[in-house]
Design a protein around this motif. Sequence first.
Motif, PDB file in Angstrom:
ATOM      1  N   ILE A   1       0.692  -1.208   0.156  1.00  0.00           N
ATOM      2  CA  ILE A   1       0.084  -0.109  -0.281  1.00  0.00           C
ATOM      3  C   ILE A   1       0.937   1.255   0.053  1.00  0.00           C
ATOM      4  N   ALA A   2       1.894   1.159   0.829  1.00  0.00           N
ATOM      5  CA  ALA A   2       2.698   2.465   0.926  1.00  0.00           C
ATOM      6  C   ALA A   2       3.532   2.667  -0.294  1.00  0.00           C
ATOM      7  N   ALA A   3       3.921   1.751  -1.022  1.00  0.00           N
ATOM      8  CA  ALA A   3       4.700   1.760  -2.139  1.00  0.00           C
ATOM      9  C   ALA A   3       3.759   2.130  -3.051  1.00  0.00           C
ATOM     10  N   ALA A   4       2.366   1.866  -3.306  1.00  0.00           N
ATOM     11  CA  ALA A   4       1.661   2.310  -4.347  1.00  0.00           C
ATOM     12  C   ALA A   4       1.145   3.655  -4.185  1.00  0.00           C
ATOM     13  N   VAL A   5       0.877   4.056  -2.885  1.00  0.00           N
ATOM     14  CA  VAL A   5       0.194   5.327  -2.516  1.00  0.00           C
ATOM     15  C   VAL A   5       1.377   6.617  -2.615  1.00  0.00           C
ATOM     16  N   TRP A   6       2.560   6.046  -2.058  1.00  0.00           N
ATOM     17  CA  TRP A   6       3.878   7.224  -2.182  1.00  0.00           C
ATOM     18  C   TRP A   6       4.913   7.052  -3.118  1.00  0.00           C
ATOM     19  N   GLY A   7       4.649   6.297  -4.340  1.00  0.00           N
ATOM     20  CA  GLY A   7       5.557   5.607  -5.077  1.00  0.00           C
ATOM     21  C   GLY A   7       5.734   7.122  -5.967  1.00  0.00           C
ATOM     22  N   GLY A   8       4.510   7.746  -6.591  1.00  0.00           N
ATOM     23  CA  GLY A   8       4.791   9.132  -7.177  1.00  0.00           C
ATOM     24  C   GLY A   8       5.254  10.211  -6.413  1.00  0.00           C
ATOM     25  N   TRP A   9       5.277  10.148  -5.361  1.00  0.00           N
ATOM     26  CA  TRP A   9       5.911  11.247  -4.392  1.00  0.00           C
ATOM     27  C   TRP A   9       7.504  10.960  -4.369  1.00  0.00           C
ATOM     28  N   LEU A  10       7.651   9.521  -4.195  1.00  0.00           N
ATOM     29  CA  LEU A  10       9.148   9.370  -4.396  1.00  0.00           C
ATOM     30  C   LEU A  10       9.720  10.030  -5.616  1.00  0.00           C
ATOM     31  N   GLU A  11       9.222   9.713  -6.713  1.00  0.00           N
ATOM     32  CA  GLU A  11       9.699  10.220  -7.890  1.00  0.00           C
ATOM     33  C   GLU A  11       9.855  11.645  -7.987  1.00  0.00           C
ATOM     34  N   ARG A  12       9.156  12.546  -7.306  1.00  0.00           N
ATOM     35  CA  ARG A  12       9.346  13.825  -7.184  1.00  0.00           C
ATOM     36  C   ARG A  12      10.114  14.368  -6.327  1.00  0.00           C
ATOM     37  N   VAL A  13      10.309  13.787  -5.129  1.00  0.00           N
ATOM     38  CA  VAL A  13      11.241  14.220  -4.056  1.00  0.00           C
ATOM     39  C   VAL A  13      12.642  13.580  -4.170  1.00  0.00           C
ATOM     40  N   GLY A  14      12.742  12.478  -4.746  1.00  0.00           N
ATOM     41  CA  GLY A  14      14.297  11.702  -4.772  1.00  0.00           C
ATOM     42  C   GLY A  14      14.094  10.743  -3.793  1.00  0.00           C
ATOM     43  N   PRO A  15      15.202   9.995  -4.045  1.00  0.00           N
ATOM     44  CA  PRO A  15      15.537   8.700  -3.030  1.00  0.00           C
ATOM     45  C   PRO A  15      16.122   9.210  -1.640  1.00  0.00           C
ATOM     46  N   ARG A  16      16.610  10.161  -1.425  1.00  0.00           N
ATOM     47  CA  ARG A  16      17.350  10.667  -0.146  1.00  0.00           C
ATOM     48  C   ARG A  16      16.094  10.922   0.722  1.00  0.00           C
ATOM     49  N   LYS A  17      15.184  11.852   0.383  1.00  0.00           N
ATOM     50  CA  LYS A  17      14.233  11.871   1.222  1.00  0.00           C
ATOM     51  C   LYS A  17      13.470  10.784   1.627  1.00  0.00           C
TER      52      LYS A  17
ATOM     53  N   MET B   1       9.247  -2.173 -20.118  1.00  0.00           N
ATOM     54  CA  MET B   1       8.031  -1.887 -20.827  1.00  0.00           C
ATOM     55  C   MET B   1       7.744  -0.566 -20.967  1.00  0.00           C
ATOM     56  N   PHE B   2       7.840   0.204 -19.856  1.00  0.00           N
ATOM     57  CA  PHE B   2       7.474   1.661 -19.307  1.00  0.00           C
ATOM     58  C   PHE B   2       8.369   2.799 -19.484  1.00  0.00           C
ATOM     59  N   GLY B   3       9.661   2.212 -19.783  1.00  0.00           N
ATOM     60  CA  GLY B   3      10.683   3.240 -19.639  1.00  0.00           C
ATOM     61  C   GLY B   3      11.147   3.747 -18.289  1.00  0.00           C
ATOM     62  N   THR B   4      12.392   4.758 -17.978  1.00  0.00           N
ATOM     63  CA  THR B   4      12.729   4.800 -16.803  1.00  0.00           C
ATOM     64  C   THR B   4      12.215   5.974 -15.963  1.00  0.00           C
ATOM     65  N   GLN B   5      11.416   6.975 -16.663  1.00  0.00           N
ATOM     66  CA  GLN B   5      11.039   8.217 -16.041  1.00  0.00           C
ATOM     67  C   GLN B   5      10.161   7.826 -14.715  1.00  0.00           C
ATOM     68  N   PHE B   6       9.184   7.068 -14.874  1.00  0.00           N
ATOM     69  CA  PHE B   6       8.379   6.711 -13.596  1.00  0.00           C
ATOM     70  C   PHE B   6       8.731   5.232 -12.944  1.00  0.00           C
TER      71      PHE B   6
END
Length: 551
Positions: free
Chosen positions: A104-120, A414-419
């Motif tokens: 659930i956490a990975a699904a809900v906050w995966g997009g947020w992670l892409e925006r803020v980066g791996p450190r945060k 399949m979907f590229g690296t951006q997301f």
Amino acid sequence: MASVESAGTISGAGTGFLDRERTIATAGFNRWLVPPAALCIHLCIGMAYGFSVFWLPLSRAIGLTAPKTCGDISLLQELFTTTCDWKVASMGWMYTLFFVLLGIAAAVWGGWLERVGPRKAGFVSALCWCGGLFLGAIGVYTHQLWLLWLGSGVIGGVGLGLGYISPVSTLVKWFPDRRGMATGMAIMGFGGGAMIGAPLANLLMNYFKTPTSVGVWETFVAMGVIYFVFMMIGAFRYRLPPPGWQPEGWTPPVKANAMISKNNVHLNDAHKTPQFWLIWWVLCLNVSAGIGVIGMASPMLQEIFAGKLIGLPDVGFNALDAGQKAQIAAIAAGFAGLLSLFNIGGRFFWASLSDKIGRKNTYYTFFILGIVLYALAPTFAAMGSKLLFVLGFGIILSMYGGGFATVPAYLADMFGTQFVGAIHGRLLTAWSTAGIIGPVVVNYIREFQLAAGVPRDQLYNTTMYILCAMLIAGLICNYLIKPVDSKWHMKEADVAKLQAASASAAAAGPHGSYGIGFGGLDAKAALFWAFVGIPLLWGVWKTLESAVKIF
């Protein structure tokens, strides 16, 4: 706002120390420093697999020498009682909380992670996982099961999800030439966390044990501190490549591979494609079969081989006395540890092999070989061959781990690296589902067989054939996976705009190495690898030490 000083060099002025802009690598950085940073986090959160080491001590936290039972106490009453010891089965719900919340956490906050980066994301993961251990310690100290569930299970489960996906898209971007190997290196740490954490927890519990305490809450606190330090080191060593970066001397293959897309699919569109759901089922069915075996590995070996494990080939499980059952339980614990070792090795081996033979062919191997091995398992048991039985299930568990490690690269193809990190996060709901399906299939069929009077050494035969059927369904899903329709591809201008918004205007610039990635395994990288490798080798040694008793 960050500014571009030169290609590959970005100023972090005006940004917080956790912000994405502060993690952009500059000239001279070695990409081989990124995988051990990921391992720092994955080796810590991987202790979720080893949490069962706490169940027996906690089952006598009040009684100390023996469990203090309270008759037919309900689960609801157990959550709040301070006078009765908890049942092992009640504490076992932690696994459901761990892996459901992870998905659930990975699904809900995966997009947020892409925006803020791996450190945060790594920082927040450390706060949740270690904070969950501290809250769980309070729950153990006050003997409140609901607080243990909330702390280690729910809050810790969120930390698992964020920590698990934090390095995925980062590593895929750093290793476009070896996507499978890169994600395999990091994700093998999650499988190896229990090999380090379980023996460490045993050492700490024995150290903290007193006449009035079983030493669990103190161990939670100590491990929370140790893990927080390691996870902070990992989070702050994460680096992102600048937009347009690619390894020195590497160019994308000239020969096009239809199963590796050069285009990107937006996060908001990925789940609308049949490819997403086919890969979802591929992962779910592969994991369901493996996770069911992991949960029952110890009793399965004990019930099938019974006296054969201690030199009494004609003595069945029910004929063993209490002392003999304790002996074979210790040997079976070695079997579970050995399966963990195969799980870890498979994550690196199969993911690396997928770079050579392709992701689809790798999953074909998982399903076809898995079907054969599950179908032969009853035969190995009937033969009384411990070697063939253990080796067969070792290979099965290597493919279980390999499925986890290969799927991020499959998604990137399949979907590229951006997301890819966020898409991977959403796909992990398949893991949450498998965490329910696998144990239910194995446990309930076992209970049904037991009630029907099936001999204990044949309890799992029907289960193996049902798991074969699940793998056949997964094989069909994998066969149906084709390249994503071009209508879902993002325009290059839109990709450049997204990269520019998240990093710098250099996104639209030419591709190049910018002086980043040189050095290979230089002294600095070797020291960082030793920092994570030595604890992992210690865990392997402890596992082999107990596993050798099987033979």
